[in-house]
Design a protein around this motif. Structure first.
Motif, PDB file in Angstrom:
ATOM      1  N   VAL A 179       0.846  -1.205   0.000  1.00 19.32           N
ATOM      2  CA  VAL A 179       0.000   0.000   0.000  1.00 19.32           C
ATOM      3  C   VAL A 179       0.877   1.248   0.000  1.00 19.32           C
ATOM      4  O   VAL A 179       1.752   1.391   0.866  1.00 19.32           O
ATOM      5  CB  VAL A 179      -0.953   0.025   1.224  1.00 19.32           C
ATOM      6  CG1 VAL A 179      -1.862   1.261   1.166  1.00 19.32           C
ATOM      7  CG2 VAL A 179      -1.793  -1.247   1.312  1.00 19.32           C
ATOM      8  N   ILE A 180       0.648   2.116  -0.986  1.00 23.01           N
ATOM      9  CA  ILE A 180       1.433   3.358  -1.113  1.00 23.01           C
ATOM     10  C   ILE A 180       0.502   4.565  -1.049  1.00 23.01           C
ATOM     11  O   ILE A 180      -0.500   4.617  -1.776  1.00 23.01           O
ATOM     12  CB  ILE A 180       2.165   3.413  -2.490  1.00 23.01           C
ATOM     13  CG1 ILE A 180       3.081   2.205  -2.689  1.00 23.01           C
ATOM     14  CG2 ILE A 180       2.947   4.716  -2.655  1.00 23.01           C
ATOM     15  CD1 ILE A 180       4.371   2.250  -1.926  1.00 23.01           C
ATOM     16  N   ASP A 181       0.813   5.515  -0.183  1.00 24.66           N
ATOM     17  CA  ASP A 181       0.078   6.784  -0.139  1.00 24.66           C
ATOM     18  C   ASP A 181       0.713   7.719  -1.157  1.00 24.66           C
ATOM     19  O   ASP A 181       1.824   8.214  -0.959  1.00 24.66           O
ATOM     20  CB  ASP A 181       0.161   7.383   1.264  1.00 24.66           C
ATOM     21  CG  ASP A 181      -0.562   8.719   1.350  1.00 24.66           C
ATOM     22  OD1 ASP A 181      -1.121   9.162   0.314  1.00 24.66           O
ATOM     23  OD2 ASP A 181      -0.566   9.311   2.437  1.00 24.66           O
ATOM     24  N   ILE A 182      -0.024   7.930  -2.241  1.00 26.60           N
ATOM     25  CA  ILE A 182       0.510   8.701  -3.357  1.00 26.60           C
ATOM     26  C   ILE A 182       0.055  10.164  -3.266  1.00 26.60           C
ATOM     27  O   ILE A 182       0.380  10.992  -4.108  1.00 26.60           O
ATOM     28  CB  ILE A 182       0.115   8.004  -4.691  1.00 26.60           C
ATOM     29  CG1 ILE A 182       0.979   8.435  -5.873  1.00 26.60           C
ATOM     30  CG2 ILE A 182      -1.347   8.130  -5.003  1.00 26.60           C
ATOM     31  CD1 ILE A 182       2.238   7.679  -5.990  1.00 26.60           C
ATOM     32  N   THR A 183      -0.688  10.501  -2.183  1.00 23.75           N
ATOM     33  CA  THR A 183      -1.078  11.909  -1.988  1.00 23.75           C
ATOM     34  C   THR A 183       0.088  12.696  -1.399  1.00 23.75           C
ATOM     35  O   THR A 183       0.089  13.916  -1.435  1.00 23.75           O
ATOM     36  CB  THR A 183      -2.283  12.045  -1.022  1.00 23.75           C
ATOM     37  OG1 THR A 183      -1.900  11.559   0.264  1.00 23.75           O
ATOM     38  CG2 THR A 183      -3.495  11.278  -1.520  1.00 23.75           C
ATOM     39  N   SER A 184       1.082  11.990  -0.803  1.00 23.06           N
ATOM     40  CA  SER A 184       2.260  12.676  -0.261  1.00 23.06           C
ATOM     41  C   SER A 184       3.359  12.673  -1.309  1.00 23.06           C
ATOM     42  O   SER A 184       3.408  11.799  -2.165  1.00 23.06           O
ATOM     43  CB  SER A 184       2.808  11.945   0.966  1.00 23.06           C
ATOM     44  OG  SER A 184       1.797  11.557   1.827  1.00 23.06           O
TER      45      SER A 184
END
Ligand code: AMP
Ligand code: MG
Length: 333
Positions: free
Chosen positions: A174-179
């Motif tokens: 899971v990667i948070d791509i909003t950061s």
């Protein structure tokens, strides 16, 4: 045979279209899915799993373009990852399209999205005609299921199960791509090395150093606990460190990784002669170990008080395996 499977997928799609929930195979683990736009159905997933209300679900789509149905403000880096790794074991956290019910994202303004690389999952989503929101198909806190029989053990006949195989055996990365740089929220089936090759810099927090308020709600809960006391043994040479956990009459199962070394087994039996111990082999490389991991944690516990699970190298999907084992373990030595 294919027709029987197709009928099962069609039946599953009907159940979901009528507001029900269905267990279905993906290449990572089994999901417990409902129509992502049906709030009542989503609530059933939380209820049957006993999942905490603040732990959001992953939305599964069957075409890359369907990302626009569930997410907005999609950054360029997301498209680069999608181009390289979808369909596959990569979940992207992006800004949520307000049309997705808040119960799916547990009230967050972001949504986790994935396109699975499993023909059954893709066909099911297509037949339903909506994205499917699905967490792993286990009661909250238990190891994730990778076989139909695991779901029968957990839920009996309460959930309709579509037959299938989970080739990978651990959940998605899971990667948070909003950061920016993007943040790894969970290591998993897609190697972080491959993601770095595409994005350059990404930020990783080790699970031991997570702050009080983690960005991904799921990481703060008890996870993957088998039905016995579990010791994660990082190195085979450190067996001395487990002595204090062994009492007379302890019934132990020892899960070996990489190498099913019989002379080690004999030495171990001599050293702990009062112990009843069985040895099993998890696999000779990380792929094989990942595939067997949850099956061992779910089905190889009966008749034992204690499981020793040997660690693996924390690289590639080994990082995902160790993340699961550290959470599952009562003690890490
Ligand atoms: P599971 O499907 O059971 O493997 O759980 C999904 C994982 O994705 C959990 O760890 C969730 O906390 C995480 N997740 C889902 N949606 C979001 C989101 N919007 N932001 C951060 N993490 C999320
Ligand atoms: Mg889960």
């Amino acid at each position: 045979m294919i027709d029987i499977l197709d009928q099962q997928i069609k039946k599953g799609a009907e159940i979901i279209k009528n507001g029900g929930i269905v267990a279905f195979p993906t290449e990572t683990v089994y999901g417990l899915g409902a129509n992502a736009f049906d709030e009542q159905a989503i609530r059933k997933i939380f209820e049957i799993k006993g999942r905490p209300q603040d732990n959001p679900l992953i939305v599964h789509i069957s075409r890359k373009d369907d990302i626009y149905i569930v997410a907005t403000n999609i950054p360029q880096k997301a498209f680069e990852l999608i181009e390289n790794f979808w369909p596959g074991p990569l979940t992207l956290v992006m800004k949520k399209n307000p049309v997705v019910p808040d119960v799916v994202s547990a009230g967050l303004d972001t949504v986790a999205v994935r396109m699975p690389a499993h023909p059954v999952a893709l066909k099911l989503i297509d037949y339903v005609g909506f994205p499917i929101a699905a967490p792993s198909a286990n009661p909250s806190g238990k190891p994730s299921p990778t076989k139909p029989e695991h779901i029968k053990m957990y839920f009996g006949d309460k959930v309709f199960v579509i037959e299938g195989q989970c080739q990978l055996g651990i959940e998605s990365t899971v990667i948070d791509i909003t950061s920016d740089p993007p943040v790894v929220l969970r290591p998993g089936g897609l190697e972080l090395e491959k993601i770095k090759d595409v994005l350059g810099n990404i930020i990783e927090f080790s699970s031991e150093k997570l702050s009080e308020k983690p960005k991904s709600p799921g990481v703060k809960y008890t996870h993957y606990k088998p039905d016995l006391f579990l010791i994660l043994l990082r190195k085979r040479d450190d067996i001395e460190k487990i002595s204090s956990f062994i009492k007379d009459h302890t019934r132990m199962i020892f899960v070996m990784t990489y190498d099913f070394d019989v002379s080690f087994q004999n030495q171990f039996r001599q050293k702990f002669y009062s112990l009843q111990v069985d040895f099993i082999f998890a696999g000779s490389d990380e792929r094989e170990i990942a595939k067997n991991l949850f099956d061992i944690l779910i089905t190889k516990t009966t008749g034992y008080d204690l499981m020793i699970f040997e660690g693996v190298n924390e690289q590639g999907i080994g990082k995902g395996i160790m993340n699961r084992l550290k959470k599952a373990a009562d003690v890490i030595v």
